[in-house]
Enzyme design. Sequence first.
Site, PDB file in Angstrom:
ATOM      1  N   SER A  15       0.819  -1.219   0.000  1.00 12.06           N
ATOM      2  CA  SER A  15       0.000   0.000   0.000  1.00 12.06           C
ATOM      3  C   SER A  15       0.854   1.272   0.000  1.00 12.06           C
ATOM      4  CB  SER A  15      -0.916   0.021   1.223  1.00 12.06           C
ATOM      5  OG  SER A  15      -1.585   1.267   1.281  1.00 12.06           O
ATOM      6  N   SER A  37      -0.577   4.158   0.688  1.00 15.49           N
ATOM      7  CA  SER A  37      -1.308   5.136   1.503  1.00 15.49           C
ATOM      8  C   SER A  37      -0.461   5.744   2.622  1.00 15.49           C
ATOM      9  CB  SER A  37      -2.581   4.504   2.077  1.00 15.49           C
ATOM     10  OG  SER A  37      -3.485   4.257   1.024  1.00 15.49           O
ATOM     11  N   LYS A  46     -13.848  -3.514   1.977  1.00 16.51           N
ATOM     12  CA  LYS A  46     -14.700  -2.323   1.833  1.00 16.51           C
ATOM     13  C   LYS A  46     -16.179  -2.630   2.058  1.00 16.51           C
ATOM     14  CE  LYS A  46     -11.649   0.092  -1.372  1.00 16.51           C
ATOM     15  NZ  LYS A  46     -11.528   0.829  -2.629  1.00 16.51           N
ATOM     16  N   ASN A  85     -14.599   3.197   2.291  1.00 16.82           N
ATOM     17  CA  ASN A  85     -13.129   3.198   2.217  1.00 16.82           C
ATOM     18  C   ASN A  85     -12.503   4.122   3.260  1.00 16.82           C
ATOM     19  OD1 ASN A  85     -13.387   5.808   1.180  1.00 16.82           O
ATOM     20  ND2 ASN A  85     -11.733   5.520  -0.303  1.00 16.82           N
ATOM     21  N   ASP A 102     -13.773   7.146  -3.004  1.00 14.52           N
ATOM     22  CA  ASP A 102     -13.230   6.633  -4.263  1.00 14.52           C
ATOM     23  C   ASP A 102     -13.801   7.361  -5.482  1.00 14.52           C
ATOM     24  OD1 ASP A 102     -11.474   4.712  -3.285  1.00 14.52           O
ATOM     25  OD2 ASP A 102     -13.042   3.194  -3.109  1.00 14.52           O
ATOM     26  N   GLY A 141     -18.962  -4.789 -10.431  1.00 12.60           N
ATOM     27  CA  GLY A 141     -18.652  -5.274  -9.083  1.00 12.60           C
ATOM     28  C   GLY A 141     -18.492  -4.104  -8.124  1.00 12.60           C
ATOM     29  N   GLY A 142     -17.781  -4.348  -7.039  1.00 17.19           N
ATOM     30  CA  GLY A 142     -17.619  -3.335  -6.002  1.00 17.19           C
ATOM     31  C   GLY A 142     -16.952  -2.064  -6.499  1.00 17.19           C
ATOM     32  N   ARG A 151     -19.109  -8.296 -18.262  1.00 18.75           N
ATOM     33  CA  ARG A 151     -18.984  -9.647 -18.824  1.00 18.75           C
ATOM     34  C   ARG A 151     -20.256 -10.453 -18.547  1.00 18.75           C
ATOM     35  NH1 ARG A 151     -14.046 -13.014 -16.442  1.00 18.75           N
ATOM     36  NH2 ARG A 151     -15.304 -12.713 -14.568  1.00 18.75           N
ATOM     37  N   TYR A 156      -3.402   0.859 -11.159  1.00 22.14           N
ATOM     38  CA  TYR A 156      -2.185   1.492 -11.639  1.00 22.14           C
ATOM     39  C   TYR A 156      -1.036   0.512 -11.448  1.00 22.14           C
ATOM     40  CZ  TYR A 156      -1.444   2.026  -6.701  1.00 22.14           C
ATOM     41  OH  TYR A 156      -1.312   1.748  -5.371  1.00 22.14           O
ATOM     42  N   GLY A 216      -4.794   4.698 -12.504  1.00 23.49           N
ATOM     43  CA  GLY A 216      -5.490   5.164 -11.312  1.00 23.49           C
ATOM     44  C   GLY A 216      -4.614   5.741 -10.213  1.00 23.49           C
TER      45      GLY A 216
END
Length: 275
Positions: free
Chosen positions: A15, A17, A66, A87, A103, A130-131, A153, A217, A239
């Site tokens: 991470s 962060s 999350k 998040n 996000d 999805g999420g 998909r 990313y 990203g």
Amino acid sequence: MSDHYAVIGNPIAHSKSPQIHAAFARQTGQRMDYGRILGSLEDFAGDVRAFVADGGRGLNVTVPFKQEAWALLADRSERAAAAGAVNTILVLDDGRLRGDNTDGIGLVRDLRDNHGFDFTRQRVLLLGAGGAARGVLGALLEAGPAALTIANRTPAKALALAQGVAATAVDGCGLDDLAGRAFDLIINATSSGLDGEVPALPHGLLAADAWVYDLVYGDAPTPFCRWGEAQGAARALDGLGMLVEQAAESFRLWRGVRPDTAPVIAMLRGAAASR
Ligand code: ATR
């Protein structure tokens, strides 16, 4: 004594962060520290409780917790409630916890403020249901594009997501159904890149001057960014900017100060380039 924050996920060693929030804290002169927690897959709630009992003031929540964080917290911001994911956790002064989701605003700020993308009159395609897709959908709609298509998909999931939105210019479909259509911005919110893959898309989806954006990313261009470049995209963005922008919004919620993101994005890009 400095206030304590952390990011919780599993895995967590990779991470960025802590580096991002340390840079924000230096820049704004905030007295805080920010660590990383390897969350237990069996007892996420216990980890959050332990962090708060130790005097922690706020958490960022990342994969795969999350949705669990959303379920754990009864007090959620409107955007977190809509996203079905949290998040950012704020520990309020009375010890209660509040969930938010930064996000979506992170994605929009990166595109609009950092790169100058003007959403008005644009046709946007969101890949995935999805999420990750749900997490950015609300902010994308607020940015005011002319139309937004969700393609997945498994088509039924895209249809269900689109039907849950109270806006007219939103539709959902399968990937094959996109043939013959054109978009000004295509956002990849699928997890296909984790397997080094790209969603199986028809050719010719990019309008003249169209952009592509990958929520993920990497040190090298992602498979989806490479796909966009091969399809003639005017810009192919990953990203990393979104990561820094969502962090900046979390920081603002916690500390009441908005850090300047540009030098932090530049620092991370520089670090990636020198590897
Ligand atoms: P996340 O939280 O990252 O969104 P998720 O909720 O498991 O993870 O959703 C993953 C999304 O990526 C789904 O939309 C999935 O499509 P399906 O609903 O059909 O499973 C999509 N996805 C994953 N791998 C993919 C691939 N190789 N090609 C296209 N879509 C893919």
